[in-house]
Design a protein around this motif. Sequence first.
Motif, short mmCIF file in Angstrom:
data_model
loop_
_atom_site.label_atom_id
_atom_site.label_comp_id
_atom_site.label_asym_id
_atom_site.label_seq_id
_atom_site.Cartn_x
_atom_site.Cartn_y
_atom_site.Cartn_z
N THR A 13 0.68 -1.17 0.13
CA THR A 13 -0.08 -0.06 0.03
C THR A 13 0.67 1.19 -0.10
OG1 THR A 13 -0.11 0.02 2.35
CG2 THR A 13 -1.94 -1.07 1.34
N GLY A 14 2.17 1.20 0.38
CA GLY A 14 2.94 2.42 0.40
C GLY A 14 4.38 2.03 0.40
N LEU A 15 5.20 2.98 -0.07
CA LEU A 15 6.52 2.78 -0.10
C LEU A 15 7.30 4.06 0.47
CD1 LEU A 15 7.34 1.27 -3.80
CD2 LEU A 15 8.07 0.40 -1.71
N SER A 16 8.49 3.89 0.75
CA SER A 16 9.52 5.06 1.15
C SER A 16 10.81 4.65 1.04
CB SER A 16 9.06 5.64 2.43
OG SER A 16 9.65 6.64 2.77
N VAL A 17 12.00 5.67 1.05
CA VAL A 17 13.13 5.34 1.00
C VAL A 17 13.87 5.76 2.34
CG1 VAL A 17 15.38 5.28 0.11
CG2 VAL A 17 13.57 4.86 -1.19
N THR A 18 14.54 5.02 3.30
CA THR A 18 15.02 5.80 4.44
C THR A 18 16.04 6.63 4.04
OG1 THR A 18 16.87 4.06 4.68
CG2 THR A 18 14.64 3.36 5.35
N PRO A 19 16.65 7.51 4.89
CA PRO A 19 17.86 8.23 4.62
C PRO A 19 19.24 7.41 4.15
CG PRO A 19 16.60 9.19 6.59
CD PRO A 19 16.17 7.79 6.18
N GLN A 20 19.35 6.03 4.54
CA GLN A 20 20.25 5.25 4.41
C GLN A 20 20.02 4.75 3.19
OE1 GLN A 20 18.36 5.10 7.17
NE2 GLN A 20 19.80 6.37 8.48
N GLY A 21 19.10 4.62 2.32
CA GLY A 21 18.84 4.20 0.98
C GLY A 21 18.24 2.96 0.75
N ASP A 22 17.78 2.38 2.18
CA ASP A 22 16.89 1.12 2.19
C ASP A 22 15.53 1.43 1.89
OD1 ASP A 22 19.26 -0.21 3.22
OD2 ASP A 22 18.92 0.20 5.12
N LEU A 23 14.91 0.53 1.70
CA LEU A 23 13.43 0.51 1.20
C LEU A 23 12.52 0.20 2.04
CD1 LEU A 23 11.60 1.21 -1.49
CD2 LEU A 23 11.65 -1.22 -1.79
N LEU A 24 11.33 0.73 2.47
CA LEU A 24 10.42 0.44 3.29
C LEU A 24 9.27 0.25 2.55
CD1 LEU A 24 10.97 3.42 6.10
CD2 LEU A 24 11.61 0.95 6.57
N LEU A 25 8.42 -0.96 2.75
CA LEU A 25 7.26 -1.42 2.24
C LEU A 25 6.14 -1.28 3.25
CD1 LEU A 25 5.73 -2.21 -0.28
CD2 LEU A 25 6.50 -4.47 0.04
N LEU A 26 5.22 -0.59 3.17
CA LEU A 26 3.87 -0.62 3.82
C LEU A 26 3.03 -1.59 3.36
CD1 LEU A 26 2.42 0.47 6.54
CD2 LEU A 26 1.48 2.11 5.01
#
Length: 345
Positions: free
Chosen positions: A240-253
């Motif tokens: 349902t959602g995506l973001s990239v952390t300041p370190q460049g890793d990927l977050l997937l909701l």
Amino acid sequence: MIFRTLYITAFIAAAITVFIAYQDRNLAVLHSVQIPITVEAVSFSNTSQSNMKHGALIWRGGLKVKSTHQRFGGLSGLEISPDGKTMLAVTDKGLWFKGRLGYGLGGDLLSLSRGLLSSLKGTKGTALTRKKERDSESIARAEDGAIYISFERHHRILKYPAPLEANAESIPFPETFTSTSKNRGIEALTWLPGGCLLAIPERIDSPTSESHEELIQAFLWDQYSWGTIYLKPNGNFLPTGLSVTPQGDLLLLERSFSIFEGFKTSLRIFPAEQIQPGGVMEGRVLATFEGQHAIDNMEGISSRLGTTGETLIYLLSDDNLSFTQDTLLLMFEIDEQSALLRFVE
């Protein structure tokens, strides 16, 4: 007499449904309208654990957001500015939403104010008021400030030079994306370091002749063409959602729903080195919210660097414009000690 009463009741219900549907077809255009906002602090339900921690996340505050404006609600995609002061979202009704965030002395999320709604516009410069055209689902901010928004029903991605801008540009849609469902479009977008857009649909694809396992097919746009990347599913959760952390890793909701169990939410993290065209990403779950810790229909996610170098994550719920659901904006911090072990079995 009973049948006549039932008939009249059914007729009135049908008439109301048709009338609401007719009103919903073409909504009035809004031009940067300031709306009243009220917020109520929400507490973290998992108070039995020390430091208000859940999985690899530490609670940093939450808000229940309300407005008397009839068009407020249905917030989906989310972007938080790097300084944490500005919230930008899109809604199921084809609107931008912008607000100002405030924090307490300890840096925990405290307030949301200066609410603003404005109609999204299409490639011809006209507002997206028709139901088929306006169902915006996800948002991504590029390094140059451009905004990408994905839509369902009429599946497409539009690019705007900046937030609330009128001049939209349609980018080519992935040729390999096919969907027979108007509600199974590109649900999650984010801009990756290096100048690439990652788009993930809300579905799990069936096994192919090359692969004997179910995978989620996602797409990478390098501003010239689309490539393909795959994700291993997380049970019955859908993106349902995506973001990239300041370190460049990927977050997937991810979210799942059933009539008997309600909403469940999961948050996965993928190391930057896994984000390769043609590859398969597996990642690791940072936290799952279910049962007594379920937190509604979470669809938006954004992350940024905190003032002390911590990684902050914001989650946003879509109330589906229903009185039975809430618009929630929650903030967490990644527990770095737990995160260090996230890719170690």
